[in-house]
Scaffold this motif. Structure first.
Motif, short mmCIF file in Angstrom:
data_model
loop_
_atom_site.label_atom_id
_atom_site.label_comp_id
_atom_site.label_asym_id
_atom_site.label_seq_id
_atom_site.Cartn_x
_atom_site.Cartn_y
_atom_site.Cartn_z
N UNK A 1 -10.42 -19.28 2.48
CA UNK A 1 -9.77 -18.73 2.71
C UNK A 1 -9.20 -17.11 3.06
N UNK A 2 -8.94 -16.25 4.11
CA UNK A 2 -8.98 -15.41 3.52
C UNK A 2 -7.48 -15.16 3.71
N UNK A 3 -7.32 -13.79 2.95
CA UNK A 3 -6.01 -13.75 2.56
C UNK A 3 -5.11 -12.39 3.32
N UNK A 4 -3.90 -12.65 3.79
CA UNK A 4 -3.31 -10.97 4.96
C UNK A 4 -2.76 -10.42 4.09
N UNK A 5 -3.80 -9.45 3.96
CA UNK A 5 -3.48 -8.16 2.85
C UNK A 5 -1.91 -7.58 3.31
N UNK A 6 -1.58 -7.33 4.52
CA UNK A 6 -0.17 -6.68 5.14
C UNK A 6 0.39 -7.28 4.32
N UNK A 7 0.96 -5.73 4.05
CA UNK A 7 3.10 -5.90 3.44
C UNK A 7 3.56 -4.69 3.94
N UNK A 8 4.96 -4.24 3.54
CA UNK A 8 5.96 -3.39 3.69
C UNK A 8 6.96 -3.26 3.04
N UNK A 9 6.69 -1.34 3.29
CA UNK A 9 6.94 -0.74 2.55
C UNK A 9 9.04 -0.68 3.04
N UNK A 254 -0.27 -4.04 -11.23
CA UNK A 254 1.09 -3.91 -10.67
C UNK A 254 1.48 -4.52 -9.50
N UNK A 255 1.21 -5.09 -8.66
CA UNK A 255 1.52 -5.65 -7.84
C UNK A 255 2.73 -6.95 -8.64
N UNK A 279 -9.43 -1.91 -1.37
CA UNK A 279 -9.44 -3.00 -0.57
C UNK A 279 -9.55 -4.36 -0.09
N UNK A 280 -10.90 -3.85 -0.38
CA UNK A 280 -12.30 -5.18 -0.09
C UNK A 280 -12.07 -6.43 -0.86
N UNK A 281 -12.21 -5.16 -2.62
CA UNK A 281 -11.86 -6.01 -4.16
C UNK A 281 -10.94 -6.60 -3.94
N UNK A 282 -9.69 -5.81 -3.18
CA UNK A 282 -8.46 -6.98 -3.53
C UNK A 282 -7.91 -8.23 -2.94
N UNK A 283 -8.91 -8.21 -1.83
CA UNK A 283 -9.36 -9.27 -0.50
C UNK A 283 -10.02 -10.49 -0.88
N UNK A 284 -11.04 -9.75 -2.30
CA UNK A 284 -11.85 -10.68 -2.79
C UNK A 284 -11.11 -11.50 -3.86
N UNK A 285 -10.11 -10.74 -4.72
CA UNK A 285 -10.03 -11.51 -5.99
C UNK A 285 -8.71 -12.36 -5.27
N UNK A 286 -7.67 -11.69 -4.48
CA UNK A 286 -6.77 -12.61 -3.57
C UNK A 286 -7.46 -14.00 -3.31
N UNK A 287 -8.45 -14.06 -2.70
CA UNK A 287 -8.69 -14.96 -1.62
C UNK A 287 -9.74 -16.14 -3.17
N UNK A 292 -2.49 -16.95 -0.19
CA UNK A 292 -3.42 -16.71 1.66
C UNK A 292 -2.21 -15.49 2.15
N UNK A 293 -1.20 -14.74 0.97
CA UNK A 293 -0.85 -13.31 1.66
C UNK A 293 -0.29 -12.57 0.18
N UNK A 294 -1.10 -11.56 0.53
CA UNK A 294 -1.03 -11.03 -0.07
C UNK A 294 0.02 -10.41 -1.11
N UNK A 295 1.25 -10.28 -0.31
CA UNK A 295 2.76 -10.01 -0.33
C UNK A 295 3.70 -11.02 -1.69
N UNK A 296 2.74 -12.31 -1.49
CA UNK A 296 2.73 -13.34 -2.27
C UNK A 296 2.83 -13.34 -4.21
N UNK A 297 1.63 -11.99 -4.28
CA UNK A 297 2.20 -11.33 -5.51
C UNK A 297 2.62 -10.19 -6.64
#
Ligand SMILES: Cc1cc2nc3c(=O)[nH]c(=O)nc-3n(C[C@H](O)[C@H](O)[C@H](O)COP(=O)(O)O)c2cc1C
Length: 308
Positions: A1-9, A254-255, A279-287, A292-297
């Motif tokens: 599964x790929x993780x959606x890395x998008x987020x909102x400030x 931090x997240x 960026x790549x490492x965060x995706x690997x960590x999340x996956x 499914x979404x980095x914002x869930x962290x």
């Protein structure tokens, strides 16, 4: 599964949560040779002032057994040269640009932002660690009232997202953050460097001309993380975490403690490609965790808001 890395400030959407920390990435425009800047969530400029500044005389940097001390002193080309000489190259890179803004008075902060409005940057980050000349050089960010004055002045000249970068050199960081939000700040960045000093034993003199210098790097990570946690449990706003972040595990901590995005500073000085690699490492960590979404962290730390 790929993780959606998008987020909102708040109103500012990012493709992912990773950006550089101000002052460790120049104006961003010279970096494509060193780092794949296109993959970053955002790029933050070095702090800009109204006039060019030469910064402090050397020495300006010293490595310690536990962190880097710097006394750069807001060296920058000034807002006019930034707009004329750096902005178009920076704009050609894909990520949104956040201009870091400084000043010796609340009026200077507002004047810098007013000039930058012509550049249509995506957001501003106010570096309230700058010395406040009218208050004997004490930084704006050490007083809720002075922080509020800076934000109020800037809010009069822009509707763009506004992040206030807090200094950790205060007893109550939440009070400063609240003062900024009450005046219309969109969110907070935490933290800037921790004040420290070093002594040249042979000469019986402080190592740095201004005595105090800012400590950064992995040594401050637990201190910075605690500030994010303190802010997240008391205030409801987008938070950007900074302080000793090197790896995906650092960023994830931090997240979990409440940051929506993270900045990489000192680690970039050792490895210019670190923010892009993160960026790549965060995706690997999340996956690997099945996210499914980095914002869930974000703020997922158990009991974040329950602890007394
Ligand atoms: C050499 C150096 C220059 C910096 N210049 C600035 C600056 O111009 N504006 C600013 O807001 N923070 C500045 N900082 C602070 C960083 O943006 C960051 O908040 C701090 O170093 C903590 O993150 P780190 O441990 O990842 O470096 C600077 C830090 C370093 C090491």
């Amino acid at each position: 599964m790929t993780c959606d890395l998008s987020t909102d400030l708040g109103p500012l959407g990012l493709a992912n949560p990773v950006m550089n920390a101000s002052g460790t990435f120049g104006y961003g425009d010279e970096w494509p040779r060193l780092c794949n800047t296109a993959v970053l969530g955002a790029i933050v400029t070095k702090t800009l002032t109204l006039e060019p500044r030469a910064g402090n005389p050397p020495p300006r940097l010293q490595e310690t057994p536990s962190g880097l001390l710097n006394s750069i002193g807001l060296q920058n080309v000034g807002v006019t040269a930034f707009l004329a000489e750096h902005l178009s190259a920076l704009r050609a890179l894909r990520p949104p640009v956040i201009a870091s803004v400084g000043g010796a008075s609340a009026e200077e902060f507002a004047a810098v932002v007013e000039r930058l409005e012509a550049g249509a940057l995506e957001a501003y980050e106010l570096n309230v660690s700058c010395p406040n000349v009218a208050q004997g050089g004490l930084s704006f960010g050490r007083s809720p009232g002075e922080t509020a004055r800076v934000v109020r002045g800037v809010r009069r000249v822009t509707q763009r997202p506004l992040f206030v970068k807090l200094t950790p050199n205060v007893t109550d960081i939440v009070a400063i953050g609240r003062a900024a939000l009450d005046e219309g700040a969109t969110g907070l960045t935490a933290v800037n460097t921790f004040l420290g000093m070093e002594i040249d034993l042979e000469r019986s003199r402080p190592r740095f001309g201004r005595v105090g210098a800012g400590l950064s790097g992995p040594a401050i990570r637990p201190l910075a993380l605690y500030r994010i946690w303190e802010l997240a449990r008391s205030l409801d706003c987008p938070l950007i975490g900074a302080g000793g972040i090197v790896t995906a595990r650092d960023a994830a901590a931090f997240m979990m403690a409440g940051a929506t995005a993270v900045q990489v500073g000192t680690a970039t000085l050792r490895d210019p490609a670190r923010p892009a690699a993160l960026v790549t490492e965060l995706a690997t960590f999340a996956e690997a965790r099945g996210l499914a979404r980095i914002r869930d962290l974000v703020a997922s730390l158990e009991g974040l808001r329950d602890v007394p």
